[in-house]
Design a protein around this motif. Structure first.
Motif, PDB file in Angstrom:
ATOM      1  N   PRO A   1       0.824  -1.203   0.000  1.00 51.27           N
ATOM      2  CA  PRO A   1       0.000   0.000   0.000  1.00 51.27           C
ATOM      3  C   PRO A   1       0.858   1.253   0.000  1.00 51.27           C
ATOM      4  CG  PRO A   1      -0.056  -1.083   2.149  1.00 51.27           C
ATOM      5  CD  PRO A   1       0.677  -1.997   1.216  1.00 51.27           C
ATOM      6  N   CYS A   2       0.275   2.359  -0.529  1.00 51.14           N
ATOM      7  CA  CYS A   2       1.057   3.589  -0.655  1.00 51.14           C
ATOM      8  C   CYS A   2       1.368   4.196   0.708  1.00 51.14           C
ATOM      9  CB  CYS A   2       0.315   4.601  -1.516  1.00 51.14           C
ATOM     10  SG  CYS A   2      -1.305   5.049  -0.871  1.00 51.14           S
ATOM     11  N   CYS A   3       0.587   3.828   1.718  1.00 53.12           N
ATOM     12  CA  CYS A   3       0.853   4.347   3.057  1.00 53.12           C
ATOM     13  C   CYS A   3       0.257   3.378   4.073  1.00 53.12           C
ATOM     14  CB  CYS A   3       0.243   5.744   3.227  1.00 53.12           C
ATOM     15  SG  CYS A   3      -1.512   5.797   2.856  1.00 53.12           S
ATOM     16  N   ASP A   4       0.618   3.565   5.308  1.00 53.66           N
ATOM     17  CA  ASP A   4       0.090   2.721   6.364  1.00 53.66           C
ATOM     18  C   ASP A   4      -1.323   3.188   6.737  1.00 53.66           C
ATOM     19  OD1 ASP A   4      -0.508   1.192   8.494  1.00 53.66           O
ATOM     20  OD2 ASP A   4       1.196   1.814   9.745  1.00 53.66           O
ATOM     21  N   LYS A   5      -2.304   2.499   6.189  1.00 56.18           N
ATOM     22  CA  LYS A   5      -3.683   2.969   6.317  1.00 56.18           C
ATOM     23  C   LYS A   5      -4.181   3.006   7.760  1.00 56.18           C
ATOM     24  CE  LYS A   5      -5.231   1.673   1.678  1.00 56.18           C
ATOM     25  NZ  LYS A   5      -4.396   2.700   1.101  1.00 56.18           N
ATOM     26  N   SER A   6      -3.552   2.169   8.598  1.00 53.03           N
ATOM     27  CA  SER A   6      -4.024   2.142   9.984  1.00 53.03           C
ATOM     28  C   SER A   6      -3.540   3.361  10.760  1.00 53.03           C
ATOM     29  CB  SER A   6      -3.554   0.864  10.670  1.00 53.03           C
ATOM     30  OG  SER A   6      -2.144   0.818  10.663  1.00 53.03           O
ATOM     31  N   ASN A   7      -2.498   4.000  10.217  1.00 52.86           N
ATOM     32  CA  ASN A   7      -1.937   5.139  10.950  1.00 52.86           C
ATOM     33  C   ASN A   7      -2.221   6.498  10.322  1.00 52.86           C
ATOM     34  OD1 ASN A   7      -0.860   3.749  13.098  1.00 52.86           O
ATOM     35  ND2 ASN A   7       1.017   3.247  11.984  1.00 52.86           N
ATOM     36  N   VAL A   8      -3.003   6.506   9.260  1.00 52.19           N
ATOM     37  CA  VAL A   8      -3.322   7.804   8.655  1.00 52.19           C
ATOM     38  C   VAL A   8      -4.794   8.124   8.861  1.00 52.19           C
ATOM     39  CG1 VAL A   8      -1.526   7.717   6.909  1.00 52.19           C
ATOM     40  CG2 VAL A   8      -3.775   6.792   6.381  1.00 52.19           C
TER      41      VAL A   8
END
Length: 320
Positions: A5-12
């Motif tokens: 994923p392009c970013c850590d979805k759980s932390n954004v």
DNA sequence: AATATCCGCAACCGCTCCGAC
DNA sequence: CGTCGGAGCGGTTGCGGATAT
């Protein structure tokens, strides 16, 4: 293994944007411009995915965006373009100053699609629903349908054209299929080595004038780039931002040059010549010749005429 | 007035494209 | 030529306001 994923979805953070977050993006873009969006959240002090930031900017924060409702001219342009190229929203949006692909897509899905359906027009094919159903019947091996029967009539009455062909302002389909035909013709002529084309060539330019298009149009070749085509001289409708009128680029340019000169009947009145050139000017001429009727009226008129001429055929296609 | 349903829009998701390496 | 990663696209979802019951 899929792509990470392009970013850590759980932390954004996700969901709606706050004014503070908007302000951070705006401040960042003002100072640094739009560049590497993956770095934007970090540099702007946002706990968001870079992709989300880009979307927020392009769809909402960009200063050149219009946030008011769509005008009838924009609406017509969207319908025409959708009829021509389908759901290529970004390309359509480029023809509408201040609108994003998301705007256009939403407007289509929530308003225009329903509007067309209410009027008995299939929003996918831009043809009357009755014709689409007839075509479906013909595909599924049901008895001859309206379309087939009409072509039979045309063949048996050689040299005669059904009366509805002379004058029906069937704008959407004319635009759509003429454009495709034109594209295909261009493709054929530009690739001199490929003589084995399955392209359906249309007739001479004068035959375009407000006539029902040919029934069989080959699909565009896969290498064709709609974006390039729409940006080329071959296809040049656009919305005049000042007048709100759909015009060819050439006319927009001429209008700009001839500001202060005699207008010869307004923005949409151009050459007055009977000659219809190939490509976009041809499409535009068609639009002008047909503008007495709206495109919807044209479709419905045609549908009614077909129904009146061949009342038994539609019923037949439903006899399952 | 309260609840249900509809509608519009913003945002997300997954995918493709394309340039850099 | 293949891989990687950013950008962009189109389809879909979900929230919040408007409207109907």
């Amino acid at each position: 293994m899929g792509r990470p994923p392009c970013c850590d979805k759980s932390n954004v953070k996700r969901g709606l944007w706050t004014p503070e977050e908007d302000a951070k993006i705006l401040a960042y873009v003002v100072n640094h411009g739009t560049g590497n969006w993956t770095l934007v959240p970090k540099k702007a002090g946002l706990n968001r995915c870079g992709k989300s930031c880009r979307l927020r900017w392009t769809n909402y924060l960009r200063p050149d965006l219009k946030h008011d409702g769509f005008t009838p001219q924009e609406e017509e342009l969207i319908i025409n373009l959708h009829g021509a190229i389908g759901s290529r929203w970004s390309i359509i949006a480029k023809r509408l100053p201040g609108r994003t692909d998301n705007d256009v897509k939403n407007y289509w899905n929530t308003k225009l699609r329903k509007k067309l359906m209410k009027m008995g027009i299939d929003p996918v094919t831009h043809k009357p629903v009755s014709q689409v159903l007839s075509d479906l019947g013909s595909i599924s091996g049901l008895p001859n349908t309206t379309t087939n029967q009409i072509s039979t009539v045309e063949h048996t009455q050689e040299g005669q054209v059904p009366s509805w062909e002379h004058h029906i302002p069937y704008q959407v389909i004319i635009n759509s299929e003429n454009i495709q035909s034109h594209v295909l013709s261009e493709a054929a002529s530009s690739t001199s080595s490929s003589s084995s084309s399955n392209i359906t060539q249309l007739g001479s330019p004068q035959s375009y004038s407000c006539q029902t298009p040919q029934a069989q149009i080959a699909p565009p070749c896969s290498s064709f780039d709609w974006s390039e085509f729409l940006q080329s001289d071959s296809f040049n409708w656009s919305l005049n931002p000042s007048s709100g009128i759909i015009q060819s680029e050439a006319e927009l340019s001429n209008n700009a040059k001839s500001n202060g000169n005699d207008m010869q009947g307004g923005a949409s009145e151009g050459s007055g010549s009977g000659a219809v050139a190939c490509g976009a000017s041809m499409e535009y001429q068609i639009n002008k010749q047909c503008e007495a009727h709206s495109f919807v009226d044209g479709i419905l008129d045609r549908d009614s005429e077909i129904r009146a001429a061949f009342p038994e055929l539609l019923d037949a296609s439903f006899d399952c």
